[in-house]
Design a protein around this motif. Structure first.
Motif, PDB file in Angstrom:
ATOM      1  N   GLU A  99      29.377  -0.877  84.011  1.00 50.97           N
ATOM      2  CA  GLU A  99      28.764   0.093  84.921  1.00 50.97           C
ATOM      3  C   GLU A  99      29.002  -0.308  86.378  1.00 50.97           C
ATOM      4  O   GLU A  99      29.346   0.528  87.213  1.00 50.97           O
ATOM      5  CB  GLU A  99      27.270   0.212  84.658  1.00 50.97           C
ATOM      6  N   ARG A 109      31.230   8.665  84.889  1.00 52.91           N
ATOM      7  CA  ARG A 109      30.654   8.446  83.575  1.00 52.91           C
ATOM      8  C   ARG A 109      31.698   7.818  82.652  1.00 52.91           C
ATOM      9  O   ARG A 109      32.894   7.889  82.907  1.00 52.91           O
ATOM     10  CB  ARG A 109      30.140   9.745  82.975  1.00 52.91           C
ATOM     11  N   TYR A 128      22.884  10.813  75.871  1.00 51.62           N
ATOM     12  CA  TYR A 128      23.372  10.438  77.192  1.00 51.62           C
ATOM     13  C   TYR A 128      22.245   9.784  77.969  1.00 51.62           C
ATOM     14  O   TYR A 128      21.064   9.895  77.617  1.00 51.62           O
ATOM     15  CB  TYR A 128      23.903  11.657  77.947  1.00 51.62           C
ATOM     16  N   GLU A 167      27.059   9.087  76.158  1.00 52.83           N
ATOM     17  CA  GLU A 167      27.640   9.309  77.476  1.00 52.83           C
ATOM     18  C   GLU A 167      26.815   8.523  78.488  1.00 52.83           C
ATOM     19  O   GLU A 167      25.626   8.788  78.674  1.00 52.83           O
ATOM     20  CB  GLU A 167      27.616  10.795  77.822  1.00 52.83           C
ATOM     21  N   LEU A 169      25.931   7.852  82.087  1.00 52.12           N
ATOM     22  CA  LEU A 169      25.992   8.484  83.402  1.00 52.12           C
ATOM     23  C   LEU A 169      25.817   7.389  84.447  1.00 52.12           C
ATOM     24  O   LEU A 169      24.748   6.796  84.568  1.00 52.12           O
ATOM     25  CB  LEU A 169      24.900   9.548  83.520  1.00 52.12           C
ATOM     26  N   GLY A 175      28.684   9.043  90.586  1.00 55.32           N
ATOM     27  CA  GLY A 175      27.802   9.226  89.448  1.00 55.32           C
ATOM     28  C   GLY A 175      26.373   9.396  89.920  1.00 55.32           C
ATOM     29  O   GLY A 175      25.838   8.564  90.613  1.00 55.32           O
TER      30      GLY A 175
END
Length: 183
Positions: A99, A109, A128, A167, A169, A175
């Motif tokens: 991330e 993402r 998600y 998913e 995010l 993002g």
């Protein structure tokens, strides 16, 4: 049948791939690009996801790094230790580092994929959220599997019947952490 685990990126976020590969290498996680790197019984499903979600890159994740062994058994062992002994899994640090790399590259993402079998037209479990949401889900009994309770004998079991896509995010300049509509 073996379990497959992968990571996928949007077409527009493909430049972040090189940085994510650096993170995986640094963290000792093996990886192989493309659909061919996955087990044959999940390729059609992953190809369908790539098409529907307009994804550009997909990596099969492996552990140990120097072998063509799927990463799932290593993660399952880590998650079992978390559930039984409270040991923090190394995969959580890997997810957080991925991330960070995505934020640094202004990527929006990425997708984590878990499957044993995955046909082209098969429905999948989908969720998600943030990296921390994925970590929280993996921290629960069953991890990415469906945790079932057999009422005849009181036994719990994990079902891997459905592929699972999460998913992630990414929070940061591009993002927003908000839900993005499927194109």
């Amino acid at each position: 049948m073996s379990l497959s685990m992968g990571i996928a990126f949007e077409l527009e976020d493909s430049p972040a791939l090189a940085v994510v590969i650096e993170v995986l290498d640094e963290m000792g996680i093996g990886h192989a690009p493309g659909l061919e790197a996955f087990e044959a019984d999940v390729r059609d499903g992953i190809a369908s996801l790539v098409s529907v979600m307009h994804l550009g890159e997909v990596l099969a994740l492996r552990a140990p790094r120097d072998q063509e062994v799927n990463m799932v058994p290593a993660i399952e062992a880590e998650l079992t230790l978390l559930e039984t002994k409270g040991s923090m899994p190394g995969v959580f640090a890997v997810l957080r580092r991925i991330e960070q790399a995505m934020v640094a590259n202004r990527a929006g993402r990425f997708f984590m994929l878990f499957a044993a079998e995955w046909a082209e037209d098969e429905e999948v479990r989908f969720s998600y959220g943030s990296t921390e949401d994925l970590i929280a889900m993996l921290s629960r009994p069953g991890g990415w599997c469906l945790r079932l309770l057999d009422l005849r004998n009181g036994m719990e079991m994990n079902s891997i019947q459905y592929p699972f896509v999460f998913e992630v995010l990414v929070r940061g300049p591009k993002g927003t952490g908000a839900i993005k509509p499927i194109p």
